[in-house]
Design a protein around this motif. Sequence first.
Motif, PDB file in Angstrom:
ATOM      1  N   ILE A 136      27.014 -16.615 -96.525  1.00 36.48           N
ATOM      2  CA  ILE A 136      27.632 -17.648 -97.346  1.00 36.48           C
ATOM      3  C   ILE A 136      26.589 -18.627 -97.893  1.00 36.48           C
ATOM      4  CG2 ILE A 136      29.343 -19.491 -97.395  1.00 36.48           C
ATOM      5  CD1 ILE A 136      30.514 -16.668 -97.038  1.00 36.48           C
ATOM      6  N   TYR A 137      26.435 -18.635 -99.217  1.00 37.88           N
ATOM      7  CA  TYR A 137      25.579 -19.599 -99.905  1.00 37.88           C
ATOM      8  C   TYR A 137      26.417 -20.770-100.416  1.00 37.88           C
ATOM      9  CZ  TYR A 137      21.513 -16.453-100.061  1.00 37.88           C
ATOM     10  OH  TYR A 137      20.441 -15.666 -99.735  1.00 37.88           O
ATOM     11  N   PRO A 138      25.774 -21.946-100.607  1.00 33.72           N
ATOM     12  CA  PRO A 138      26.508 -23.134-101.057  1.00 33.72           C
ATOM     13  C   PRO A 138      26.755 -23.135-102.552  1.00 33.72           C
ATOM     14  CG  PRO A 138      24.206 -23.670-100.748  1.00 33.72           C
ATOM     15  CD  PRO A 138      24.360 -22.229-100.323  1.00 33.72           C
ATOM     16  N   THR A 139      27.556 -24.096-103.001  1.00 33.77           N
ATOM     17  CA  THR A 139      27.807 -24.307-104.426  1.00 33.77           C
ATOM     18  C   THR A 139      27.478 -25.743-104.824  1.00 33.77           C
ATOM     19  OG1 THR A 139      29.519 -22.591-104.536  1.00 33.77           O
ATOM     20  CG2 THR A 139      29.546 -24.281-106.258  1.00 33.77           C
ATOM     21  N   VAL A 140      28.213 -26.721-104.300  1.00 27.40           N
ATOM     22  CA  VAL A 140      28.016 -28.113-104.704  1.00 27.40           C
ATOM     23  C   VAL A 140      26.591 -28.603-104.397  1.00 27.40           C
ATOM     24  CG1 VAL A 140      28.787 -30.501-104.333  1.00 27.40           C
ATOM     25  CG2 VAL A 140      30.468 -28.654-104.576  1.00 27.40           C
ATOM     26  N   TRP A 172      33.657 -23.679 -91.124  1.00 28.51           N
ATOM     27  CA  TRP A 172      33.941 -22.622 -92.093  1.00 28.51           C
ATOM     28  C   TRP A 172      33.597 -21.236 -91.542  1.00 28.51           C
ATOM     29  CZ3 TRP A 172      33.397 -19.132 -96.214  1.00 28.51           C
ATOM     30  CH2 TRP A 172      34.407 -19.226 -97.186  1.00 28.51           C
ATOM     31  N   CYS A 173      32.495 -21.158 -90.802  1.00 24.70           N
ATOM     32  CA  CYS A 173      32.109 -19.870 -90.214  1.00 24.70           C
ATOM     33  C   CYS A 173      32.480 -19.770 -88.740  1.00 24.70           C
ATOM     34  CB  CYS A 173      30.605 -19.648 -90.359  1.00 24.70           C
ATOM     35  SG  CYS A 173      30.011 -19.585 -92.062  1.00 24.70           S
ATOM     36  N   GLY A 178      32.108 -14.157 -86.252  1.00 27.87           N
ATOM     37  CA  GLY A 178      30.838 -13.661 -86.768  1.00 27.87           C
ATOM     38  C   GLY A 178      30.920 -13.022 -88.127  1.00 27.87           C
ATOM     39  N   ARG A 179      32.101 -12.976 -88.718  1.00 27.79           N
ATOM     40  CA  ARG A 179      32.239 -12.304 -90.019  1.00 27.79           C
ATOM     41  C   ARG A 179      31.706 -13.152 -91.166  1.00 27.79           C
ATOM     42  NH1 ARG A 179      37.964  -9.984 -91.204  1.00 27.79           N
ATOM     43  NH2 ARG A 179      36.718  -8.957 -92.830  1.00 27.79           N
ATOM     44  N   LEU A 180      31.751 -14.470 -91.037  1.00 26.11           N
ATOM     45  CA  LEU A 180      31.173 -15.364 -92.033  1.00 26.11           C
ATOM     46  C   LEU A 180      29.849 -15.877 -91.486  1.00 26.11           C
ATOM     47  CD1 LEU A 180      34.427 -17.274 -93.048  1.00 26.11           C
ATOM     48  CD2 LEU A 180      33.250 -15.482 -94.344  1.00 26.11           C
ATOM     49  N   ILE A 181      28.765 -15.594 -92.197  1.00 26.90           N
ATOM     50  CA  ILE A 181      27.409 -15.843 -91.705  1.00 26.90           C
ATOM     51  C   ILE A 181      26.809 -17.004 -92.488  1.00 26.90           C
ATOM     52  CG2 ILE A 181      25.111 -14.849 -91.440  1.00 26.90           C
ATOM     53  CD1 ILE A 181      26.551 -12.070 -91.396  1.00 26.90           C
TER      54      ILE A 181
END
Length: 410
Positions: A136-140, A172-173, A178-181
């Motif tokens: 997961i990379y950020p946006t804001v 969030w993770c 462990g599915r969201l890294i």
Amino acid sequence: MDSDTAPDLAMDLDRLPKIISVDDHVIEPPDVWDRWLPAKFKGRGPHVEKRGLAGIEWTGAAAYREVFDDSLPDKYDVWFYEDVVYTPKRNIAAAGFPKETWTGDPIRYEDMRPGCYDWKARLADMDVNWVEASMIYPTVPRFCGQTFHEGKDKELGMACVKAYNDWLVEEWCGDSAGRLIPVCLIPLWDVPNAATEVRRNAARGVRAVAFSEIPHHLGLPSVHTPHWDPFFAACEETGTVVCMHIGSSSRMPATSPDAPPAVTASLGFVNSMASLMDFLFSGLLVRFPRLKLSYAESQIGWLPYVLERVDDVWEDNQAWAKTKHIPEPPSTYYYSNVFVSFFKDNSGIKALDVTGVDNVSYETDYPHGDTTWPNSQKVVGGLLRGLDQVSIEKILRGNALHMLGLDKVG
């Protein structure tokens, strides 16, 4: 036909191994910093305001300018942090919408697919898409935290970086098995604290950190100096992957100020190509032989010539090109230390003997306009048709696990 060959796998898509996507994005919920900043900084972090927008003007090379008109009846979600303004756009929250709607127009949170900002909905969308795990990379904050680097108040910026990391890791993770890294942030302006933040997050299981593909473009020292050594030492020590997403230098490639967005979109790989050359000739991978680098959303078809060229320069031009501090051909360090990814790249797959079956991973780029969601299983099955099952396993999940130092998800 041998049962382990890819034509069988491509025809029987249910036999493809579940995907570990090494590049996806969260569009942060509006209350992240309101809830996670310490009391001292409440109300000063990134926050959302409902504003009237007369338009969002393209100003070149992936840069935009909002034109506000609060007399308009329709209001949109706009992020503010000091002098930084960011409006979520339809081409960023594209998942689930027809391609003809993937414009640069603003989009409200209530109109987005919930998987953009809600982790439970994201897991459901991953299930639909044959994806077991997702980086997961950020946006804001932008792709390596440039938003906080550009801010004037560095104490507030440090608090915002830590608040983002805490939210990403713990909330969030945290309950995703462990599915969201998480790909965490660092204070780019403070290398000692960046190293401390790497170690703080590694102690709670984080294995990836965002960094700029070309820090010089952010007004920071380049990777040819020892400036970043404490940060890279912390990453090597903890097995934390240095992740560089296109756009993480805040300067997307463009040919001219009046070139249309299509030119910049097509040239997106160029900064990653330049960054890789920087790292291969910097000597960093000689000094930090266990350091792992990852390039996201840059595709892979450009790699064969680049790897050929850097080796030719190293071999033929040592008298003047200042390469004597690199003891092995530069491509050696690519194969031992660098991971790359693709979402649609037939050229790179056809050249897999050069791009590296141990270096290449797959990404779904959810929820951006380049995403293959919800058809990633079908798309990648077609791209990998003809490869042996061992290679397919590596590309779809094995290389990602190896890069992150994991035996399995969870």
